[in-house]
Design a protein around this motif. Structure first.
Motif, PDB file in Angstrom:
ATOM      1  N   ARG A 119       6.833   1.494  28.703  1.00 28.85           N
ATOM      2  CA  ARG A 119       7.853   2.600  28.542  1.00 28.85           C
ATOM      3  C   ARG A 119       7.216   3.797  28.583  1.00 28.85           C
ATOM      4  NH1 ARG A 119      12.876   0.180  28.111  1.00 28.85           N
ATOM      5  NH2 ARG A 119      12.417  -1.328  29.097  1.00 28.85           N
ATOM      6  N   LEU A 121       6.060  -1.443  34.164  1.00 30.21           N
ATOM      7  CA  LEU A 121       7.094  -1.896  32.905  1.00 30.21           C
ATOM      8  C   LEU A 121       6.861  -1.232  31.884  1.00 30.21           C
ATOM      9  CD1 LEU A 121       7.126  -5.864  33.696  1.00 30.21           C
ATOM     10  CD2 LEU A 121       8.576  -3.912  34.719  1.00 30.21           C
ATOM     11  N   PRO A 128      15.442  -0.004  36.927  1.00 30.61           N
ATOM     12  CA  PRO A 128      14.133  -0.391  36.323  1.00 30.61           C
ATOM     13  C   PRO A 128      14.010  -1.789  36.289  1.00 30.61           C
ATOM     14  CG  PRO A 128      15.710   0.473  34.574  1.00 30.61           C
ATOM     15  CD  PRO A 128      16.493   0.636  35.829  1.00 30.61           C
ATOM     16  N   ARG A 129      12.630  -2.177  36.692  1.00 35.95           N
ATOM     17  CA  ARG A 129      12.284  -3.540  36.892  1.00 35.95           C
ATOM     18  C   ARG A 129      12.296  -4.408  35.561  1.00 35.95           C
ATOM     19  NH1 ARG A 129       9.022  -5.963  40.849  1.00 35.95           N
ATOM     20  NH2 ARG A 129       8.997  -8.155  40.343  1.00 35.95           N
ATOM     21  N   THR A 130      12.617  -4.015  34.291  1.00 32.49           N
ATOM     22  CA  THR A 130      12.787  -4.473  33.035  1.00 32.49           C
ATOM     23  C   THR A 130      13.809  -5.185  33.034  1.00 32.49           C
ATOM     24  OG1 THR A 130      12.858  -2.160  32.344  1.00 32.49           O
ATOM     25  CG2 THR A 130      11.245  -3.396  31.577  1.00 32.49           C
ATOM     26  N   ALA A 165      14.142  -8.938  31.348  1.00 35.57           N
ATOM     27  CA  ALA A 165      13.705  -9.352  29.978  1.00 35.57           C
ATOM     28  C   ALA A 165      14.050  -8.238  29.119  1.00 35.57           C
ATOM     29  CB  ALA A 165      12.188  -9.435  30.136  1.00 35.57           C
ATOM     30  N   TYR A 186      13.462  -9.157  41.666  1.00 41.39           N
ATOM     31  CA  TYR A 186      13.715  -7.591  41.584  1.00 41.39           C
ATOM     32  C   TYR A 186      13.577  -6.999  42.978  1.00 41.39           C
ATOM     33  CZ  TYR A 186      12.788  -2.940  40.766  1.00 41.39           C
ATOM     34  OH  TYR A 186      12.781  -1.372  40.866  1.00 41.39           O
ATOM     35  N   PRO A 191      11.874  -0.037  21.953  1.00 41.26           N
ATOM     36  CA  PRO A 191      11.683   1.299  22.736  1.00 41.26           C
ATOM     37  C   PRO A 191      12.983   1.467  23.800  1.00 41.26           C
ATOM     38  CG  PRO A 191      10.100  -0.694  23.370  1.00 41.26           C
ATOM     39  CD  PRO A 191      11.315  -1.040  22.374  1.00 41.26           C
ATOM     40  N   ALA A 234      13.207  -8.741  25.388  1.00 39.12           N
ATOM     41  CA  ALA A 234      11.644  -8.858  24.790  1.00 39.12           C
ATOM     42  C   ALA A 234      11.474  -7.396  24.149  1.00 39.12           C
ATOM     43  CB  ALA A 234      10.557  -8.973  25.999  1.00 39.12           C
ATOM     44  N   GLU A 235      12.045  -6.268  24.299  1.00 39.93           N
ATOM     45  CA  GLU A 235      11.835  -5.178  23.903  1.00 39.93           C
ATOM     46  C   GLU A 235      13.256  -4.251  23.427  1.00 39.93           C
ATOM     47  OE1 GLU A 235      10.405  -4.163  27.945  1.00 39.93           O
ATOM     48  OE2 GLU A 235      11.869  -5.653  27.671  1.00 39.93           O
ATOM     49  N   SER A 264       1.131  -7.629  27.277  1.00 40.60           N
ATOM     50  CA  SER A 264       0.576  -6.669  26.508  1.00 40.60           C
ATOM     51  C   SER A 264       1.498  -5.428  26.428  1.00 40.60           C
ATOM     52  CB  SER A 264      -0.795  -6.505  26.368  1.00 40.60           C
ATOM     53  OG  SER A 264      -1.098  -5.795  27.584  1.00 40.60           O
ATOM     54  N   GLY A 265       2.317  -5.297  27.538  1.00 43.95           N
ATOM     55  CA  GLY A 265       3.227  -4.206  27.449  1.00 43.95           C
ATOM     56  C   GLY A 265       2.533  -2.967  28.052  1.00 43.95           C
ATOM     57  N   ASN A 266       1.433  -3.200  28.727  1.00 40.11           N
ATOM     58  CA  ASN A 266       0.817  -2.013  29.454  1.00 40.11           C
ATOM     59  C   ASN A 266       0.867  -1.919  30.801  1.00 40.11           C
ATOM     60  OD1 ASN A 266      -0.679  -0.748  27.045  1.00 40.11           O
ATOM     61  ND2 ASN A 266      -1.291  -2.677  26.678  1.00 40.11           N
ATOM     62  N   ASP A 267       1.883  -2.685  31.476  1.00 43.34           N
ATOM     63  CA  ASP A 267       1.849  -2.559  32.834  1.00 43.34           C
ATOM     64  C   ASP A 267       2.395  -1.311  33.313  1.00 43.34           C
ATOM     65  OD1 ASP A 267       2.195  -4.822  35.184  1.00 43.34           O
ATOM     66  OD2 ASP A 267       3.647  -3.394  35.417  1.00 43.34           O
ATOM     67  N   SER A 270      -0.972  -1.666  23.060  1.00 42.96           N
ATOM     68  CA  SER A 270       0.424  -1.789  22.123  1.00 42.96           C
ATOM     69  C   SER A 270       1.285  -2.825  22.661  1.00 42.96           C
ATOM     70  CB  SER A 270       1.221  -0.279  22.224  1.00 42.96           C
ATOM     71  OG  SER A 270       1.883  -0.381  23.595  1.00 42.96           O
ATOM     72  N   LEU A 271       1.895  -3.496  21.898  1.00 42.79           N
ATOM     73  CA  LEU A 271       2.633  -4.628  22.151  1.00 42.79           C
ATOM     74  C   LEU A 271       4.180  -4.227  22.213  1.00 42.79           C
ATOM     75  CD1 LEU A 271       0.848  -7.505  20.423  1.00 42.79           C
ATOM     76  CD2 LEU A 271       1.123  -7.232  22.856  1.00 42.79           C
ATOM     77  N   ALA A 272       4.473  -2.907  21.881  1.00 45.92           N
ATOM     78  CA  ALA A 272       5.862  -2.465  22.042  1.00 45.92           C
ATOM     79  C   ALA A 272       6.569  -2.714  23.380  1.00 45.92           C
ATOM     80  CB  ALA A 272       5.719  -1.183  21.775  1.00 45.92           C
ATOM     81  N   GLY A 273       6.033  -2.365  24.430  1.00 44.51           N
ATOM     82  CA  GLY A 273       6.589  -2.491  25.475  1.00 44.51           C
ATOM     83  C   GLY A 273       6.465  -3.791  26.201  1.00 44.51           C
ATOM     84  N   ALA A 274       6.030  -4.994  25.546  1.00 50.33           N
ATOM     85  CA  ALA A 274       5.548  -6.376  25.869  1.00 50.33           C
ATOM     86  C   ALA A 274       6.732  -7.016  26.441  1.00 50.33           C
ATOM     87  CB  ALA A 274       5.099  -7.300  24.708  1.00 50.33           C
TER      88      ALA A 274
END
Lengths: 210, 121
Positions: free
Chosen positions: B63, B61, B79-81, B84, A80, B91, B87-88, B55-58, A2-6
């Motif tokens: 969700r 990071l 949170p680390r996000t 950025a 971070y 969510p 970008a999201e 790709s958002g699968n980290d 999924s690219l939702a959380g990209a």
């Protein structure tokens, strides 16, 4: 996928680099331990390949040290975590998972000290160096603990595969070695014989070349 | 002692030299291959982690499914996000356990009923 959380990777470049270097260090160290245990268990299937395996062990160990250095140094640029030099070099002082990170720092220093002591083995003493060098396996296990405890990717299948594939043979060889008794595989007699043989070869070579 | 120009001895010397040269060459090859292999390994892992992230699968990071992993890490830090957030946008609404990162409508709605109750009494 999924690219939702990209997420934009830009701000995380140092973090990605550190993670990649840590994973590479783990795989390389496992392979280095494997090669080291094979060097220790002379003869058998490796007859005639001892020199190559020794060179491989040395090269893998140096590559591991480089990867560990990159793993730690890259974190200095991470916005971070933002660790100081002190945080990445002194165990149990950092804010992020201090225990597991501390174990990793101990493992890193241990591997560096015991690995690089190879180049000072003549001043340390061959027998003393050999018995000290065996503790590298302990620091390698600490490194695995650090990875599983503090590693971001510790739960990822690809990561677990990358951990298990090189580590499994090393663990098997280590258990075999421990089962046989560490001191018995390379006895003082055999090691001195090897040293004498090596010395003889070197002096012969120098005589030939002169 | 045989003379130094004895053909047998010269042949043995040449053989020994060739053996040493071959050994050195093998060692150099092993080193070069190990270095190349290490760099390839690093590059492959870097690419995997990078692809995972973009790709958002980290694991740290992304969700939804790995929120429990993140909460462990966020006891100490936000949170680390935070670098950025643009970008999201979608969510953010789903993520309840991060009030400091994204002020959710629920957080603002929650205190509202209380003044109404106190006003009535």
């Amino acid at each position: 996928m999924s690219l939702a959380g990209a997420v934009s990777a830009g701000p995380h470049i140092f973090w990605i680099t550190s993670r990649a270097a840590g994973t590479a260090a783990l795989a390389l160290s496992s392979l280095a331990v494997c090669a080291g245990l094979l060097v220790g268990a002379r003869g058998g299937a490796l007859k005639g390949m001892g020199g190559d395996v020794k060179a491989l062990h040395e090269a893998l160990s140096l590559a591991t040290l480089a990867a560990i250095a990159v793993h730690g140094a890259a974190l200095l640029g991470d916005r971070y975590l933002h660790p100081s030099m002190f945080d990445i070099s002194v165990p149990f002082t950092g804010a992020y998972r201090p225990f597991w990170t501390g174990i990793g720092i101990v493992a890193g220093w241990g591997i560096a000290a015991l690995g690089l002591s190879y180049y000072a083995r003549t001043s340390v003493g061959q027998a003393r160096w050999r018995s000290l060098h065996r503790f590298t396996a302990l620091f390698w296990l600490l490194g695995i603990g650090h990875t599983l405890g503090a590693g971001t990717d510790a739960g990822q299948p690809w990561f677990l595969a990358m951990l298990a594939v090189p580590a499994a043979p090393a663990v098997v060889l280590l258990l075999r070695r421990l089962g046989r008794g560490y001191g018995k595989t390379v006895s003082p007699v055999s090691s001195s014989t090897i040293d004498i043989a090596t010395a003889g070869q070197t002096s012969a070579a120098s005589r030939i070349s002169s | 002692m045989p003379p130094m120009d004895d053909p047998g001895l010269l042949e043995a010397k040449g053989l020994a030299r060739a053996k040493i040269r071959a050994k050195r060459r093998r060692v150099r090859t092993v080193r070069r291959r190990t270095l190349r292999g290490s760099l390839v390994l690093f590059a492959v892992v870097w690419a995997i982690v990078f692809a995972q992230l973009v790709s958002g699968n980290d694991p740290a990071l992304s969700r939804a499914p790995v929120a429990d992993r993140r909460t462990v890490a966020h006891k100490v830090r936000p949170p680390r996000t935070e670098f950025a957030p643009e970008a999201e946008p979608e969510p953010l609404e789903e993520v309840a356990p991060e009030p400091e990162f994204a002020p959710e409508p629920e957080v603002e709605v929650a205190p509202e009923p209380e003044p109404i109750v106190t006003g009535a009494s």
